[in-house]
Enzyme design. Structure first.
Site, PDB file in Angstrom:
ATOM      1  N   ASP A 175      31.619 -29.640  25.059  1.00 21.25           N
ATOM      2  CA  ASP A 175      32.868 -29.217  25.688  1.00 21.25           C
ATOM      3  C   ASP A 175      33.316 -27.895  25.044  1.00 21.25           C
ATOM      4  O   ASP A 175      33.511 -27.831  23.820  1.00 21.25           O
ATOM      5  CB  ASP A 175      33.908 -30.335  25.483  1.00 21.25           C
ATOM      6  CG  ASP A 175      35.162 -30.115  26.284  1.00 21.25           C
ATOM      7  OD1 ASP A 175      35.411 -30.873  27.238  1.00 21.25           O
ATOM      8  OD2 ASP A 175      35.919 -29.170  25.948  1.00 21.25           O
ATOM      9  N   ASN A 183      41.001 -19.024  29.776  1.00 19.12           N
ATOM     10  CA  ASN A 183      41.471 -18.712  31.136  1.00 19.12           C
ATOM     11  C   ASN A 183      42.791 -17.950  31.090  1.00 19.12           C
ATOM     12  O   ASN A 183      42.992 -16.978  31.820  1.00 19.12           O
ATOM     13  CB  ASN A 183      41.703 -20.010  31.929  1.00 19.12           C
ATOM     14  CG  ASN A 183      40.473 -20.452  32.686  1.00 19.12           C
ATOM     15  OD1 ASN A 183      39.605 -19.649  32.985  1.00 19.12           O
ATOM     16  ND2 ASN A 183      40.402 -21.732  32.994  1.00 19.12           N
ATOM     17  N   HIS A 188      40.798 -16.338  35.281  1.00 14.98           N
ATOM     18  CA  HIS A 188      39.818 -17.317  35.756  1.00 14.98           C
ATOM     19  C   HIS A 188      38.406 -16.718  35.730  1.00 14.98           C
ATOM     20  O   HIS A 188      37.437 -17.386  35.379  1.00 14.98           O
ATOM     21  CB  HIS A 188      40.192 -17.736  37.175  1.00 14.98           C
ATOM     22  CG  HIS A 188      39.687 -19.078  37.544  1.00 14.98           C
ATOM     23  ND1 HIS A 188      40.259 -20.247  37.085  1.00 14.98           N
ATOM     24  CD2 HIS A 188      38.633 -19.445  38.307  1.00 14.98           C
ATOM     25  CE1 HIS A 188      39.582 -21.277  37.567  1.00 14.98           C
ATOM     26  NE2 HIS A 188      38.590 -20.817  38.310  1.00 14.98           N
ATOM     27  N   ASP A 192      35.151 -18.154  33.921  1.00 14.53           N
ATOM     28  CA  ASP A 192      33.892 -18.366  34.656  1.00 14.53           C
ATOM     29  C   ASP A 192      32.719 -17.677  33.940  1.00 14.53           C
ATOM     30  O   ASP A 192      31.616 -18.234  33.862  1.00 14.53           O
ATOM     31  CB  ASP A 192      33.994 -17.817  36.086  1.00 14.53           C
ATOM     32  CG  ASP A 192      34.796 -18.744  37.000  1.00 14.53           C
ATOM     33  OD1 ASP A 192      35.232 -19.813  36.520  1.00 14.53           O
ATOM     34  OD2 ASP A 192      34.979 -18.394  38.178  1.00 14.53           O
ATOM     35  N   GLU A 218      34.839 -27.677  31.982  1.00 18.43           N
ATOM     36  CA  GLU A 218      34.153 -27.019  30.855  1.00 18.43           C
ATOM     37  C   GLU A 218      33.365 -28.045  30.065  1.00 18.43           C
ATOM     38  O   GLU A 218      33.127 -27.915  28.877  1.00 18.43           O
ATOM     39  CB  GLU A 218      35.173 -26.249  29.993  1.00 18.43           C
ATOM     40  CG  GLU A 218      35.952 -27.022  28.968  1.00 18.43           C
ATOM     41  CD  GLU A 218      36.987 -28.023  29.513  1.00 18.43           C
ATOM     42  OE1 GLU A 218      36.858 -28.485  30.660  1.00 18.43           O
ATOM     43  OE2 GLU A 218      37.891 -28.359  28.742  1.00 18.43           O
TER      44      GLU A 218
HETATM   45  N1  LIG Z   1      37.587 -20.438  34.827  1.00 22.62           N
HETATM   46  C1  LIG Z   1      37.432 -21.742  35.135  1.00 22.62           C
HETATM   47  N2  LIG Z   1      38.285 -22.666  34.601  1.00 22.62           N
HETATM   48  C2  LIG Z   1      38.107 -23.968  34.876  1.00 22.62           C
HETATM   49  C3  LIG Z   1      37.075 -24.391  35.732  1.00 22.62           C
HETATM   50  N3  LIG Z   1      37.134 -25.742  35.819  1.00 22.62           N
HETATM   51  C4  LIG Z   1      38.171 -26.144  35.044  1.00 22.62           C
HETATM   52  N4  LIG Z   1      38.783 -25.070  34.453  1.00 22.62           N
HETATM   53  C5  LIG Z   1      39.930 -25.050  33.540  1.00 22.62           C
HETATM   54  O1  LIG Z   1      39.525 -25.534  32.265  1.00 22.62           O
HETATM   55  C6  LIG Z   1      40.717 -25.877  31.502  1.00 22.62           C
HETATM   56  C7  LIG Z   1      40.403 -27.061  30.610  1.00 22.62           C
HETATM   57  O2  LIG Z   1      41.418 -27.164  29.668  1.00 22.62           O
HETATM   58  P1  LIG Z   1      41.704 -28.435  28.745  1.00 22.62           P
HETATM   59  O3  LIG Z   1      41.039 -29.648  29.340  1.00 22.62           O
HETATM   60  O4  LIG Z   1      43.154 -28.484  28.474  1.00 22.62           O
HETATM   61  O5  LIG Z   1      40.922 -28.190  27.410  1.00 22.62           O
HETATM   62  P2  LIG Z   1      40.796 -26.947  26.393  1.00 22.62           P
HETATM   63  O6  LIG Z   1      41.801 -25.880  26.623  1.00 22.62           O
HETATM   64  O7  LIG Z   1      39.357 -26.517  26.468  1.00 22.62           O
HETATM   65  O8  LIG Z   1      41.067 -27.588  25.002  1.00 22.62           O
HETATM   66  P3  LIG Z   1      40.100 -28.393  24.056  1.00 22.62           P
HETATM   67  O9  LIG Z   1      39.059 -29.046  24.953  1.00 22.62           O
HETATM   68  O10 LIG Z   1      40.968 -29.397  23.399  1.00 22.62           O
HETATM   69  O11 LIG Z   1      39.474 -27.431  23.090  1.00 22.62           O
HETATM   70  C8  LIG Z   1      41.798 -26.140  32.533  1.00 22.62           C
HETATM   71  O12 LIG Z   1      42.775 -25.147  32.405  1.00 22.62           O
HETATM   72  C9  LIG Z   1      41.069 -25.976  33.905  1.00 22.62           C
HETATM   73  O13 LIG Z   1      41.894 -25.391  34.874  1.00 22.62           O
HETATM   74  C10 LIG Z   1      36.209 -23.391  36.316  1.00 22.62           C
HETATM   75  O14 LIG Z   1      35.255 -23.656  37.077  1.00 22.62           O
HETATM   76  N5  LIG Z   1      36.423 -22.095  35.966  1.00 22.62           N
END
Ligand SMILES: Nc1nc2c(ncn2[C@@H]2O[C@H](COP(=O)(O)OP(=O)(O)OP(=O)(O)O)[C@@H](O)[C@H]2O)c(=O)[nH]1
Length: 297
Positions: A175, A183, A188, A192, A218
């Site tokens: 992860d 982001n 975004h 990506d 992610e």
């Molecule tokens: N750019 C992009 N963002 C995505 C995609 N799919 C999901 N996300 C974003 O990924 C983010 C995941 O954030 P969180 O689950 O809060 O986790 P994190 O910020 O990585 O925090 P930790 O996992 O605790 O380190 C969310 O803001 C989603 O909107 C994608 O295909 N592209």
């Protein structure tokens, strides 16, 4: 009476069918003249399959890659996530010189692959387009659109397969850390770019028998058959370290990203759900301990 085939090497050398053998790291170990001619490969040249495909793409020779809309690296990630994963597969492909080839790939228990290509240009072309469309549709249903690697559906099938065939080994969830902040800071498109970079870097490190795919935003799944948990940890940590100097966002050359990894060994009585849940817990623990690390559970 033991079978002796003294003429086999010369027959393999002379046949018009393209025959090649790749080792478990996907480096060419043997190629007969027909294979070398089809792929525009000089004698005594033993590239990896990735090098072979990249050269062909750059020089418009060898395999005709049509399904990539100009994005070779994406095609490569996608092809790598399927290549050598099954003991046997067959498919039609075309060459830049206009010939059509029926290819079979046979993979042994050690990851060595026998490639046999038979020219089928003169066979009935009827239905070829339809079959090709069907293959593209099947691949699309197993592929993550953004990164080109295996998607959740395909990875769950592979995990089911591991569990139902009682294959020993490990399962890992990877992860990307603080992805939401990435982001937020770079948009975004920046996020990506990180996902694509991660998928390509890890995808190129995957062993022949392993599977790797994107199962959520992610979140990525890594399946490692026939490996002890300590070795899986070392392998994934090596991959994790290679990411530390990646700079995937062009406008921010100083930007770096890290990943947290949760690893678990398959145990007797495990279901896909219990495995995923343990790997998930281990990943959560890696986050809790400060991220950019792996935890085995
Ligand atoms: N750019 C992009 N963002 C995505 C995609 N799919 C999901 N996300 C974003 O990924 C983010 C995941 O954030 P969180 O689950 O809060 O986790 P994190 O910020 O990585 O925090 P930790 O996992 O605790 O380190 C969310 O803001 C989603 O909107 C994608 O295909 N592209």
């Amino acid at each position: 009476m033991p079978l002796t085939l003294p003429n086999l090497p010369s027959l393999i050398h002379e046949t018009r069918n393209a025959i090649a053998i790749f080792d478990e790291t996907d480096r060419l170990h043997y190629a007969n003249p027909a294979f070398r001619a089809a792929l525009h490969l000089a004698e005594e040249d033993y590239p990896t399959w990735v090098e072979l495909m990249r050269r062909g793409w750059q020089t418009s020779t060898g395999t005709h890659i049509t399904s990539c809309n100009g994005d070779f690296e994406k095609w490569l990630s996608s092809a790598l996530s399927r290549r050598g994963k099954l003991p046997f597969r067959g498919f039609e492909t075309s060459l830049h010189d206009g010939r059509w080839i029926w290819v079979t790939e046979t993979v042994d228990a050690h990851g060595w692959m026998l490639y046999i290509g038979v020219e089928i240009t003169s066979l009935a072309t009827e239905g070829r387009e339809l079959r090709s469309d069907r293959d593209v549709a099947l691949r699309a249903s197993q592929t993550d659109e953004l990164t080109g690697i295996a998607n959740r559906r395909y990875m769950m099938q592979r995990l089911d397969n591991m569990v139902s065939n009682r294959i020993q080994g490990c399962v890992a969830i990877l992860d990307i850390d603080h992805f939401k902040s990435i982001n937020d800071a770079y948009g975004h498109a920046g996020g990506d770019a990180v996902l694509v970079d991660f998928a390509r870097k890890v995808g190129h490190s995957v062993r022949r028998g392993d599977d790797f795919g994107r199962i959520g935003g992610e979140e990525f799944l890594f399946l490692l058959p026939d490996i002890e948990v300590d070795n899986a940890g070392q392998l994934l940590d090596r991959i994790r370290h290679t990411l530390l100097d990646a700079c995937p966002i062009l406008q921010a050359p100083e930007f770096r990203y890290t990943v947290s990894i949760g690893i678990t060994a398959i145990q007797a009585g495990d279901s896909t759900q219990s495995l995923l849940s343990r790997a998930d817990k281990a990943c959560y623990e890696a986050k809790r301990q400060g991220r950019n690390r792996s935890v085995c559970m």
